[in-house]
Design a protein around this motif. Structure first.
Motif, PDB file in Angstrom:
ATOM      1  N   UNK A   1       8.716  28.963 -32.683  1.00 43.78           N
ATOM      2  CA  UNK A   1       9.682  29.811 -31.999  1.00 43.78           C
ATOM      3  C   UNK A   1       9.153  30.489 -30.756  1.00 43.78           C
ATOM      4  N   UNK A   2       7.845  30.462 -30.544  1.00 45.02           N
ATOM      5  CA  UNK A   2       7.262  31.081 -29.353  1.00 45.02           C
ATOM      6  C   UNK A   2       7.322  30.114 -28.176  1.00 45.02           C
ATOM      7  N   UNK A   3       7.302  30.669 -26.981  1.00 40.65           N
ATOM      8  CA  UNK A   3       7.422  29.865 -25.769  1.00 40.65           C
ATOM      9  C   UNK A   3       6.093  29.251 -25.336  1.00 40.65           C
ATOM     10  N   UNK A   4       6.192  28.205 -24.566  1.00 38.95           N
ATOM     11  CA  UNK A   4       5.085  27.706 -23.761  1.00 38.95           C
ATOM     12  C   UNK A   4       5.655  27.315 -22.414  1.00 38.95           C
TER      13      UNK A   4
ATOM     14  N   UNK B   1       1.749  16.963 -16.310  1.00 42.19           N
ATOM     15  CA  UNK B   1       2.108  16.523 -17.654  1.00 42.19           C
ATOM     16  C   UNK B   1       1.290  17.301 -18.692  1.00 42.19           C
ATOM     17  N   UNK B   2       1.310  18.613 -18.549  1.00 45.01           N
ATOM     18  CA  UNK B   2       0.451  19.478 -19.364  1.00 45.01           C
ATOM     19  C   UNK B   2       1.195  20.735 -19.791  1.00 45.01           C
ATOM     20  N   UNK B   3       0.950  21.165 -21.037  1.00 45.20           N
ATOM     21  CA  UNK B   3       1.496  22.418 -21.559  1.00 45.20           C
ATOM     22  C   UNK B   3       0.424  23.500 -21.547  1.00 45.20           C
ATOM     23  N   UNK B   4       0.861  24.739 -21.425  1.00 44.27           N
ATOM     24  CA  UNK B   4      -0.052  25.875 -21.528  1.00 44.27           C
ATOM     25  C   UNK B   4      -0.531  26.068 -22.964  1.00 44.27           C
ATOM     26  N   UNK B   5       0.329  25.785 -23.926  1.00 44.35           N
ATOM     27  CA  UNK B   5       0.003  25.988 -25.341  1.00 44.35           C
ATOM     28  C   UNK B   5       0.522  24.811 -26.158  1.00 44.35           C
TER      29      UNK B   5
ATOM     30  N   UNK C   1      -6.648  20.809 -20.378  1.00 38.86           N
ATOM     31  CA  UNK C   1      -7.435  19.747 -21.010  1.00 38.86           C
ATOM     32  C   UNK C   1      -8.395  19.072 -20.022  1.00 38.86           C
ATOM     33  N   UNK C   2      -9.501  18.527 -20.520  1.00 39.63           N
ATOM     34  CA  UNK C   2     -10.500  17.909 -19.643  1.00 39.63           C
ATOM     35  C   UNK C   2      -9.954  16.839 -18.714  1.00 39.63           C
ATOM     36  N   UNK C   3      -8.989  16.046 -19.187  1.00 37.79           N
ATOM     37  CA  UNK C   3      -8.452  15.006 -18.319  1.00 37.79           C
ATOM     38  C   UNK C   3      -7.547  15.571 -17.237  1.00 37.79           C
ATOM     39  N   UNK C   4      -7.116  16.838 -17.401  1.00 38.12           N
ATOM     40  CA  UNK C   4      -6.264  17.492 -16.402  1.00 38.12           C
ATOM     41  C   UNK C   4      -7.081  18.363 -15.446  1.00 38.12           C
ATOM     42  N   UNK C   5      -8.135  18.983 -15.957  1.00 39.48           N
ATOM     43  CA  UNK C   5      -8.985  19.872 -15.161  1.00 39.48           C
ATOM     44  C   UNK C   5     -10.458  19.545 -15.439  1.00 39.48           C
ATOM     45  N   UNK C   6     -10.925  18.374 -15.044  1.00 39.07           N
ATOM     46  CA  UNK C   6     -12.293  17.960 -15.378  1.00 39.07           C
ATOM     47  C   UNK C   6     -13.371  18.899 -14.851  1.00 39.07           C
TER      48      UNK C   6
END
Length: 220
Positions: free
Chosen positions: A11-14, A21-25, A157-162
């Protein structure tokens, strides 16, 4: 970057970034993921009356809110000096759309907005137990506080922010950590664990929250 509000399984937001193509949580539950990893495996693992904490990625402020709540309601004998680094602070409109205050701490829901309204690049005592220092900048380039007792490694994630998951960065974290410091992260990749070990941390894999098999915890 565009950020799209989404509701997770608890029920909590992200927030979702289509460009990356990435979520914060975690979509399996933002609140329960942060509570499990950063509070349960992190904050509760540090046995000091005053904890100097460094978070990599202030993001939505959820980890900070959960930490503050835990201090006020559970760990009432502790104080946290909470340093958090963020290169892309959220807009006031996005912050207002997130439901963390009402959902996570309804009795003190305005405290979520206090976190975001606090000025950047200076320490602010939001209560006797919680001192916040938001740092606006690039974690690879800005100065870190010294003698850190607890690290919330919560970059994308590492593939998003190496660049945030590199050997020099692990060594920078280790160099600024106090003896006995704890590091926790949602990322349990083998190369991340080995890199942090090479930097000097003693690493262990722990069971993960719903939707995640493992997380990592390290100690100096």
């Amino acid at each position: 970057m565009e950020r799209v509000l989404q509701v997770t399984a608890d029920g909590s937001h992200t927030l979702f970034i289509p460009e990356m193509n990435e979520h914060y949580h975690s979509v399996n539950g933002a609140w329960q993921e942060s509570q499990y990893i950063f509070i349960g495996a992190g904050l509760h693992a540090v046995d000091k009356p005053v904890i100097h904490l460094l978070e990599i990625g202030f993001g939505t402020g959820l980890n900070a809110l959960l930490t503050w709540k835990e201090l006020e309601e559970v760990l009432t004998d502790k104080q946290v000096v909470y340093h958090s680094i963020e290169l892309y602070p959220l807009s006031e409109t996005l912050v207002s759309s997130l439901n963390y205050g009402e959902l996570v701490w309804p009795e003190q829901k305005d405290r979520f907005h206090e976190l975001h309204q606090a000025p950047w690049n200076q320490e602010v005592a939001l209560s006797d137990r919680f001192i916040l220092h938001k740092i606006e900048g690039d974690s690879n380039r800005c100065a870190f506080p010294t003698n850190i007792d607890l690290i919330y490694m919560d970059a994308f994630a590492p593939e998003k922010q190496p660049e945030m998951w590199s050997q020099p960065f692990y060594e920078k974290l280790y160099a600024h950590a106090a003896d006995g410091a704890v590091l926790v992260t949602y990322c349990a990749k083998g190369d991340v664990r080995r890199g942090m070990q090479a930097a000097g941390f003693q690493m262990e894999r722990l069971p993960g929250p719903p939707g995640k098999r493992h997380i990592l915890r390290g100690r100096k």
